[in-house]
Design a protein around this motif. Structure first.
Motif, PDB file in Angstrom:
ATOM      1  N   THR A   1      87.315  55.457  13.570  1.00 21.68           N
ATOM      2  CA  THR A   1      88.097  56.141  14.605  1.00 21.68           C
ATOM      3  C   THR A   1      89.231  56.931  13.959  1.00 21.68           C
ATOM      4  OG1 THR A   1      89.724  54.369  14.952  1.00 21.68           O
ATOM      5  CG2 THR A   1      87.665  54.225  16.203  1.00 21.68           C
ATOM      6  N   VAL A   2      89.567  58.049  14.575  1.00 18.62           N
ATOM      7  CA  VAL A   2      90.746  58.825  14.184  1.00 18.62           C
ATOM      8  C   VAL A   2      91.501  59.197  15.455  1.00 18.62           C
ATOM      9  CG1 VAL A   2      91.623  60.948  13.151  1.00 18.62           C
ATOM     10  CG2 VAL A   2      89.732  59.719  12.065  1.00 18.62           C
ATOM     11  N   CYS A   3      92.781  58.829  15.478  1.00 18.01           N
ATOM     12  CA  CYS A   3      93.648  59.101  16.624  1.00 18.01           C
ATOM     13  C   CYS A   3      94.714  60.112  16.211  1.00 18.01           C
ATOM     14  CB  CYS A   3      94.307  57.794  17.090  1.00 18.01           C
ATOM     15  SG  CYS A   3      95.569  58.010  18.367  1.00 18.01           S
ATOM     16  N   LYS A   4      94.918  61.133  17.030  1.00 19.17           N
ATOM     17  CA  LYS A   4      95.968  62.127  16.771  1.00 19.17           C
ATOM     18  C   LYS A   4      96.766  62.344  18.048  1.00 19.17           C
ATOM     19  CE  LYS A   4      93.254  64.543  13.243  1.00 19.17           C
ATOM     20  NZ  LYS A   4      93.165  65.768  12.436  1.00 19.17           N
ATOM     21  N   TYR A   5      98.084  62.287  17.897  1.00 17.44           N
ATOM     22  CA  TYR A   5      98.983  62.458  19.033  1.00 17.44           C
ATOM     23  C   TYR A   5      99.420  63.918  19.177  1.00 17.44           C
ATOM     24  CZ  TYR A   5     100.402  58.167  21.452  1.00 17.44           C
ATOM     25  OH  TYR A   5     100.458  57.081  22.280  1.00 17.44           O
ATOM     26  N   ALA A   6      99.524  64.373  20.412  1.00 20.98           N
ATOM     27  CA  ALA A   6     100.207  65.615  20.747  1.00 20.98           C
ATOM     28  C   ALA A   6     101.586  65.249  21.289  1.00 20.98           C
ATOM     29  CB  ALA A   6      99.422  66.399  21.793  1.00 20.98           C
TER      30      ALA A   6
ATOM     31  N   THR B   1      85.420  60.904   8.452  1.00 19.51           N
ATOM     32  CA  THR B   1      85.308  62.366   8.421  1.00 19.51           C
ATOM     33  C   THR B   1      84.754  62.911   9.722  1.00 19.51           C
ATOM     34  OG1 THR B   1      84.998  62.343   6.015  1.00 19.51           O
ATOM     35  CG2 THR B   1      84.251  64.302   7.199  1.00 19.51           C
ATOM     36  N   GLU B   2      83.695  62.280  10.239  1.00 22.88           N
ATOM     37  CA  GLU B   2      83.105  62.741  11.497  1.00 22.88           C
ATOM     38  C   GLU B   2      84.058  62.496  12.666  1.00 22.88           C
ATOM     39  OE1 GLU B   2      78.440  61.921  11.443  1.00 22.88           O
ATOM     40  OE2 GLU B   2      79.577  60.262  10.547  1.00 22.88           O
ATOM     41  N   ALA B   3      84.729  61.358  12.669  1.00 20.43           N
ATOM     42  CA  ALA B   3      85.667  61.048  13.753  1.00 20.43           C
ATOM     43  C   ALA B   3      86.838  62.022  13.752  1.00 20.43           C
ATOM     44  CB  ALA B   3      86.167  59.613  13.611  1.00 20.43           C
ATOM     45  N   GLU B   4      87.305  62.405  12.562  1.00 21.57           N
ATOM     46  CA  GLU B   4      88.407  63.361  12.468  1.00 21.57           C
ATOM     47  C   GLU B   4      88.011  64.716  13.023  1.00 21.57           C
ATOM     48  OE1 GLU B   4      90.919  66.481  11.120  1.00 21.57           O
ATOM     49  OE2 GLU B   4      88.890  66.197  10.307  1.00 21.57           O
ATOM     50  N   ALA B   5      86.807  65.154  12.719  1.00 21.00           N
ATOM     51  CA  ALA B   5      86.345  66.450  13.224  1.00 21.00           C
ATOM     52  C   ALA B   5      86.276  66.450  14.753  1.00 21.00           C
ATOM     53  CB  ALA B   5      84.976  66.781  12.623  1.00 21.00           C
ATOM     54  N   ILE B   6      85.833  65.344  15.327  1.00 18.19           N
ATOM     55  CA  ILE B   6      85.763  65.228  16.787  1.00 18.19           C
ATOM     56  C   ILE B   6      87.171  65.273  17.390  1.00 18.19           C
ATOM     57  CG2 ILE B   6      85.202  63.644  18.680  1.00 18.19           C
ATOM     58  CD1 ILE B   6      82.783  62.736  16.962  1.00 18.19           C
ATOM     59  N   ALA B   7      88.106  64.533  16.784  1.00 14.14           N
ATOM     60  CA  ALA B   7      89.482  64.534  17.291  1.00 14.14           C
ATOM     61  C   ALA B   7      90.080  65.932  17.229  1.00 14.14           C
ATOM     62  CB  ALA B   7      90.334  63.549  16.497  1.00 14.14           C
ATOM     63  N   GLU B   8      89.832  66.650  16.141  1.00 14.81           N
ATOM     64  CA  GLU B   8      90.359  68.011  16.019  1.00 14.81           C
ATOM     65  C   GLU B   8      89.785  68.934  17.086  1.00 14.81           C
ATOM     66  OE1 GLU B   8      92.543  70.088  14.121  1.00 14.81           O
ATOM     67  OE2 GLU B   8      93.428  68.104  13.921  1.00 14.81           O
ATOM     68  N   ASP B   9      88.493  68.837  17.329  1.00 13.09           N
ATOM     69  CA  ASP B   9      87.886  69.658  18.384  1.00 13.09           C
ATOM     70  C   ASP B   9      88.508  69.344  19.736  1.00 13.09           C
ATOM     71  OD1 ASP B   9      86.220  70.922  16.609  1.00 13.09           O
ATOM     72  OD2 ASP B   9      84.456  69.709  17.073  1.00 13.09           O
ATOM     73  N   ALA B  10      88.740  68.059  19.994  1.00 10.80           N
ATOM     74  CA  ALA B  10      89.306  67.661  21.286  1.00 10.80           C
ATOM     75  C   ALA B  10      90.733  68.146  21.446  1.00 10.80           C
ATOM     76  CB  ALA B  10      89.243  66.143  21.437  1.00 10.80           C
ATOM     77  N   LEU B  11      91.456  68.285  20.341  1.00  7.79           N
ATOM     78  CA  LEU B  11      92.857  68.715  20.425  1.00  7.79           C
ATOM     79  C   LEU B  11      93.016  70.140  20.917  1.00  7.79           C
ATOM     80  CD1 LEU B  11      94.361  67.082  17.241  1.00  7.79           C
ATOM     81  CD2 LEU B  11      95.142  66.737  19.590  1.00  7.79           C
ATOM     82  N   SER B  12      91.945  70.903  20.904  1.00  7.67           N
ATOM     83  CA  SER B  12      92.037  72.255  21.459  1.00  7.67           C
ATOM     84  C   SER B  12      92.254  72.218  22.964  1.00  7.67           C
ATOM     85  CB  SER B  12      90.781  73.064  21.122  1.00  7.67           C
ATOM     86  OG  SER B  12      89.628  72.460  21.675  1.00  7.67           O
ATOM     87  N   ALA B  13      92.146  71.007  23.559  1.00 11.58           N
ATOM     88  CA  ALA B  13      92.431  70.858  24.983  1.00 11.58           C
ATOM     89  C   ALA B  13      93.923  70.860  25.269  1.00 11.58           C
ATOM     90  CB  ALA B  13      91.822  69.548  25.512  1.00 11.58           C
ATOM     91  N   ALA B  14      94.737  70.692  24.221  1.00 13.59           N
ATOM     92  CA  ALA B  14      96.190  70.651  24.413  1.00 13.59           C
ATOM     93  C   ALA B  14      96.718  72.036  24.753  1.00 13.59           C
ATOM     94  CB  ALA B  14      96.865  70.124  23.155  1.00 13.59           C
ATOM     95  N   GLY B  15      97.632  72.076  25.696  1.00 12.13           N
ATOM     96  CA  GLY B  15      98.253  73.335  26.064  1.00 12.13           C
ATOM     97  C   GLY B  15      99.361  73.716  25.098  1.00 12.13           C
ATOM     98  N   GLU B  16     100.088  74.774  25.427  1.00 14.98           N
ATOM     99  CA  GLU B  16     101.176  75.240  24.574  1.00 14.98           C
ATOM    100  C   GLU B  16     102.373  74.287  24.668  1.00 14.98           C
ATOM    101  OE1 GLU B  16     102.115  79.222  25.588  1.00 14.98           O
ATOM    102  OE2 GLU B  16     100.144  80.020  25.070  1.00 14.98           O
TER     103      GLU B  16
END
Length: 438
Positions: free
Chosen positions: A324-329, A393-408
């Motif tokens: 798992t890879v977790c990234k906070y906005a 590596t795969e989990a990080e790529a998924i998290a990065e793709d999902a982060l494009s959902a974050a607004g400005e």
């Protein structure tokens, strides 16, 4: 169906809520904010002061709660678990006296020393800021300076890393805290092991590495945690299974000394060249670390809670062999000057699209407040995305793709879980051990 009261409204509590919803439980949530992710999973929610034992007990009785889970540390320190247990609502969380293992750093270190718990660094305690500052200014080695009480993960400073000893002495004098713990600086790689504890049983979860510093490359001030990762097994790439079980032995020794402890015991460790040393203990799930371990927990979390309540042996925990890879906005300016009150827009379709055939993207709302006209930031972390896959590596790529959902208006530490960052951790540990460490 078991009625479960959840106290708290952050990302950690959203992870707990999802674990309850995936088991045989009916969820009732109480928090000072309205977390939209929790609200969607709960039968009912209420707004209240989480540190007010009388208010929390009143809501528990109103909804007929069978079991309670207290997420944050402040309510535990305020005696919310004491009050709920006293009212006949079994609470998976320690009473205030045992929660001192987190809420009072001087107690924590003295407790470890008195009970010969391994992994305790050299330390001194001080009753005044002036005395602590004089000690820091006079010593000839690097130290960690820690306010005695709770600081939301932002109060610790380390000389030789974040600041010089004279700067640390000035920080101690000007911080506004009176009582201090000064301890040897630990050098290595940090990791966390969280354990579910009740009835004398200790059930451990996979190791996680959190990232406290605000900016990429481990730069900037400390935060509550910008993100974290776990591997598909119990250990992390920079550690061995032996290192992991050495940390578990420290947790088990601590639980044995904390007679009758119940809830989560979170051990934060520094893996040094000599093995794991204790950075701190927490009396609850970590945030973000709960979002790494609960999504891969295959054992019913409600079964754990009801076994704890009924005095039965806790079930053995089973976990999916997934990383798992977790990234906070976080809001602009976080953590020193965060901008609150900005509207948050999260595109659920983008989150869903980030899931792949071999992995999953998960969204966890944190310190936001849902109002009639939308979701707004507070002064803390806004939401997290978690990638779950066969490899980091795969989990990080998924998290990065999902982060494009974050607004400005939101900021992310993009380096968490990347191949380059994990490789640096492995190389660092190998250099400290002098023999490759693996």
């Amino acid at each position: 169906m078991t009625r479960i009261l959840l106290v708290g409204g952050g990302g950690r509590e959203h992870a707990v809520a999802r674990a309850v919803a995936g088991s045989d439980g009916s969820l009732y949530a109480a928090a000072s904010n309205r977390n939209p992710g929790i609200a969607r999973l709960a039968t009912d929610t209420t707004a209240l002061d989480e540190t007010d034992p009388e208010a929390v007990v009143g809501y528990a009785e109103e909804v007929g709660a069978d079991v309670a889970v207290v997420g944050p540390e402040a309510p535990l320190g305020a005696g919310v678990a004491d009050a709920l247990d006293g009212a006949g609502v079994y609470t998976f969380g320690p009473h205030a006296e045992q929660a001192r293992i987190e809420t009072d750093k001087a107690f924590q270190r003295r407790f470890m020393a008195e009970h010969d718990i391994p992994g305790c660094p050299e330390f001194e305690t001080f009753e005044t800021a002036d005395a602590a500052a004089e000690y820091v200014a006079d010593i000839d080695h690097d130290v960690a300076v820690k306010p005695r009480g709770l600081t939301g993960g932002k109060g610790v400073r380390v000389t030789g890393d974040q600041l010089s000893r004279p700067e640390a002495a000035e920080y101690v004098r000007e911080s506004g805290y009176d009582e201090w713990v000064i301890e040897e600086r630990l050098v290595g790689e940090e990791f966390t092991v969280q354990a579910l504890v009740a009835n004398g049983d200790v059930r451990v979860t996979p190791a996680v590495q959190d990232h406290k510093r605000a900016y990429e490359g481990d730069e900037g001030p400390n935060t509550g945690g910008m993100g974290s990762y776990s591997d598909a097994g119990l250990a992390l790439p920079f550690m061995t299974e032996t290192d992991y079980w050495a940390a578990v032995e420290i947790i088990e020794a601590t639980v044995e000394a904390l007679d009758g402890y119940k809830g989560v015991l979170y051990g934060q460790f520094m893996l040094t060249a000599e093995g794991p040393k204790v950075v701190e203990f927490n009396a609850r799930f970590g945030d973000p670390e709960a979002m790494n371990v609960l999504p891969v927990l295959e054992t019913s979390f409600v079964d754990v809670l009801t076994a704890a309540r009924d005095g039965d042996p806790l079930p053995e925990l089973e976990f999916a062999s997934r990383a798992t890879v977790c990234k906070y906005a976080v809001p602009a300016g976080y953590p020193t000057d965060p901008e609150a009150g900005a509207q948050v827009t999260v595109d659920d379709e983008v989150i869903a699209a980030a899931s792949t055939e071999g992995g999953e993207a998960l969204l966890y709302y944190a310190s936001v407040d849902e109002r009639a006209d939308g979701i707004y930031t507070t002064t803390s972390r806004s939401f997290a995305v978690v990638g779950v896959a066969d490899s980091i590596t795969e989990a990080e790529a998924i998290a990065e793709d999902a982060l494009s959902a974050a607004g400005e208006g939101l900021r992310v530490r993009h380096d968490i879980g990347t191949e380059a960052l994990v490789a640096r951790r492995v190389e660092h540990m190998a250099a400290l051990r002098g023999d490759g460490g693996q």
